[in-house]
Design an enzyme around this catalytic site. Sequence first.
Site, PDB file in Angstrom:
ATOM      1  N   ASN A  70    -110.375  14.776  -7.439  1.00  0.00           N
ATOM      2  CA  ASN A  70    -110.603  13.767  -8.460  1.00  0.00           C
ATOM      3  C   ASN A  70    -111.985  13.890  -9.082  1.00  0.00           C
ATOM      4  OD1 ASN A  70    -108.185  11.840  -8.472  1.00  0.00           O
ATOM      5  ND2 ASN A  70    -108.634  11.964  -6.295  1.00  0.00           N
ATOM      6  N   TYR A  88    -120.298  36.945   6.614  1.00  0.00           N
ATOM      7  CA  TYR A  88    -119.367  37.398   7.654  1.00  0.00           C
ATOM      8  C   TYR A  88    -118.459  38.529   7.169  1.00  0.00           C
ATOM      9  CZ  TYR A  88    -120.596  33.700  10.935  1.00  0.00           C
ATOM     10  OH  TYR A  88    -121.259  32.896  11.835  1.00  0.00           O
ATOM     11  N   ARG A 103    -106.673  25.747  -4.906  1.00  0.00           N
ATOM     12  CA  ARG A 103    -107.506  24.577  -5.178  1.00  0.00           C
ATOM     13  C   ARG A 103    -107.434  24.252  -6.650  1.00  0.00           C
ATOM     14  NH1 ARG A 103    -109.522  20.004  -3.984  1.00  0.00           N
ATOM     15  NH2 ARG A 103    -111.638  19.779  -3.153  1.00  0.00           N
ATOM     16  N   HIS A 477    -107.794  10.189   7.947  1.00  0.00           N
ATOM     17  CA  HIS A 477    -107.896   8.773   7.626  1.00  0.00           C
ATOM     18  C   HIS A 477    -108.004   7.940   8.893  1.00  0.00           C
ATOM     19  CE1 HIS A 477    -105.544   9.847   3.740  1.00  0.00           C
ATOM     20  NE2 HIS A 477    -106.846  10.035   3.594  1.00  0.00           N
ATOM     21  N   LEU A 496     -86.414   6.740   7.516  1.00  0.00           N
ATOM     22  CA  LEU A 496     -86.278   6.638   6.063  1.00  0.00           C
ATOM     23  C   LEU A 496     -85.048   7.381   5.560  1.00  0.00           C
ATOM     24  CD1 LEU A 496     -90.048   7.144   5.160  1.00  0.00           C
ATOM     25  CD2 LEU A 496     -88.693   5.136   4.537  1.00  0.00           C
ATOM     26  N   ALA A 499     -82.001   5.403   6.346  1.00  0.00           N
ATOM     27  CA  ALA A 499     -81.885   4.215   5.503  1.00  0.00           C
ATOM     28  C   ALA A 499     -81.373   4.549   4.105  1.00  0.00           C
ATOM     29  CB  ALA A 499     -83.237   3.518   5.401  1.00  0.00           C
ATOM     30  N   GLY A 500     -81.450   5.823   3.715  1.00  0.00           N
ATOM     31  CA  GLY A 500     -80.919   6.202   2.413  1.00  0.00           C
ATOM     32  C   GLY A 500     -81.930   6.798   1.470  1.00  0.00           C
ATOM     33  N   PRO A 504     -87.505  15.136   2.131  1.00  0.00           N
ATOM     34  CA  PRO A 504     -87.461  16.611   2.176  1.00  0.00           C
ATOM     35  C   PRO A 504     -87.634  17.119   3.609  1.00  0.00           C
ATOM     36  CG  PRO A 504     -89.578  15.869   1.359  1.00  0.00           C
ATOM     37  CD  PRO A 504     -88.734  14.635   1.483  1.00  0.00           C
TER      38      PRO A 504
END
Length: 817
Positions: A70, A88, A103, A477, A496, A499-500, A504
């Site tokens: 960002n 190196y 990146r 985090h 998930l 549940a529908g 992926p």
Amino acid sequence: MVAGGGASVIYADTICDMGGASELANYGEYSGAPSETQTYEYAKTLLSLMTSSSKHPDGKVLIIGGGIANFTNVAATFKGIVKALREYQQLLKDHQVKIYVRRAGPNYQEGLRVMREVGQTLGLPLEVFGPETHMTAIVGMALGKEQRVQRVTVPTASHHHTHTTANFLLPDSHDTPQNAPAKNLGSPLSSRKQSMEEGAAKASSTSSLFTNKTQAIVWGMQNRAVQGMLDFDHVCSRKTPSVVAMTYPLIGDHKQKFYWGHKEILVPIYKQMADAMNKHPEASVLVNFASLRSAYDSTMEALQFPQIKCIAIIAEGIPENKTREILRAAHEKGVSIIGPATVGGIKPGCLKIGNTGGMMDNILASKLYRPGSVAYVSRSGGMSNELNNIISHNTDGVFEGVAIGGDRYPGSTFMDHVLRYEAEPDVKIIIVLGEVGGREEYDICEGIRSGRITKRMVCWCIGTCASMFTSDVQFGHAGASANAENETAAAKNKALKLAGAAVPDSFNDLGDVIRDIYTELVGKGDIVEKPEVTPPTVPMDFNWARELGLIRKPASFMTSICDERGQELLYAGIPITDIFKDDLGIGGVLGLLWFQRRLPAYATKFIEMILMVTADHGPAVSGAHNTIVCARAGKDLVSSLTSGLLTIGDRFGGALDDAAKQFSEALDTGMIPMEFVNSMRKKGQLIMGIGHRVKSINNPDKRVQILKEYVKDSFPATPLLDYALEVEKITTSKKPNLILNVDGFVAVSMVDFLRNSGLFTREEATELIENGVLNGLFVLGRSMGFIGHYLDQRRLKQGLYRHPWDDISYVMPEQNM
């Protein structure tokens, strides 16, 4: 070596998903716009670990990855990594290391160019990819699971080919003309612009946080972020700026200049938040850039103003008890909180919070200047920008996106935003990027089963690699740590899916799943693609354009001795840490700044000796006298010092340059010392550097003796000094006080050093003398004494000086009576 807390987890997940868990050597991340030094040290640590272990028969793989930054300058952070790679180089070759780089973000083009170049220069196998390639595609390439691939983009009406370079939108001659109907659509291009306006009006009657009329106040002097918000407003064709004011308690009320498209505007800045709120009652959003130490107080203050409906808290690391107090107060007042530890959120066509969405090139590439049909919510701020990219390449774009933040107690939940998106008619697909830790994703499962959520959901929880580790792992985090089995990413992904929601097999497949659902909804007519509208161009800031190498401009000043712009001060290219580590001293620093050379130890010591012997010569000399008179008149240090320095010239202290020239010219032209003395007498000129009022051949100057002994013992050759000493024998035979004085000795000795040290050519030595470097030594040394006299007079509290009348000879002109 991955940038970003969320991205680092996803790369580890993908490696494990592809069967590379046993070969994963480390987990780590760098983020928050680290400096070149920081990335260098981090990269050096990883490369050291990689090359200090035993060699692998199949070689090793280094992944330098990350999402779309960002605000981090990608090229700047890559400098540190490149420096470590160079260091190196041989060890990387010995261990057969293959390097894969992916990146994007601010200045990524330059960063990737540098990476490609270093691979070629060092002879290392190095593959480089940008935002055109899925973030984790390099993992499959590195593990030999996939061939080199490029992103497959779904062909939609909004995906005409647009060239972007930094902040400029460059027109493409092959694009559909703006006023012509788009191919196979049969609707005018103005339909998307019309839908943007209708969508904004519709949003104002729903639970939308932002519209194209939303006004925000920014806490903190974050000029770059504010300019980014204003540029976003302009490219979205907003009629008025979203940022109406800034507030910061450590600065007085004033106005700050910003750009609004091609023109300049003034944004008011208030010391008191209350003044900002009272003068801008329509502002409903506070973007809080306060640090973790003041975020609590500033947020609680903002909650006292009923006009505020949403607060974005950017800081991370706020104490959890303080965060919970904020959330409790916000809930009572009905205020939405985004964060803490967030980059913010973005609503194309309406508003972006702070640095969300990155630079203008990414906003244009991801079509964030107008709304699409897909909304998302993520914990990770860095990954929110990656989602912008994935969504724009596989659908008609983003409707809204929010990063709720990675702290343990986010101000809003996934479900809060999912239900808002459920209420938005223009949102057709909702994407949730969850992570290991917490149970919020189960609320989504319940929402799908109960029918509260009816729209197509695509969900993925990052952190599936956690089960591969033998011990608990705290990911990037604060909230990314499973405290129970049902908090693992694998358990939540499974729930998930049951549940529908569309889930992926890995993050690597997320774009494919989104594309398949989008294509299905377009086929059913649930999504009607709209023609693209070319957004207004936003001029690029001059400094950024120059950094990208797009323009050049003659500099107003040039310097070759000092550079303070980087992470470390440089004197003639030498880092300040090396100067102290090698103990160069004052003489060494002077050598770097004056001569642009790293001088040998004997020379630096001689320079320091010169400064010592020229530091002072008592209060009676003109320079010290003037300094004392000024000090006693109540003048400040700089004024008093200047008055003393202004007396330096041919008659006082300024003889060094002329002495060097006279003696050098005589020696260089082959004149013997007697010829030189006689020629100067015939010209009626004084020999500069010869003579003293007090000292003589019988009362030698100890300063000269000390210097002579050192020079004779330390210098490689002293032809000019020897010549001057022969001249002294002749002059003192005529008058005992016509000795080689300090000025003369320093002058000829410095010429000997410049000419015979092997560091300078004869031309360079001559130029230095002509430029006044020798007089500079006297000025620098004597400044110490002048300052001493000034401080002495202040310490003694001496009053105004008035010269006694009896020491003045009053000679009046005779008058004719």
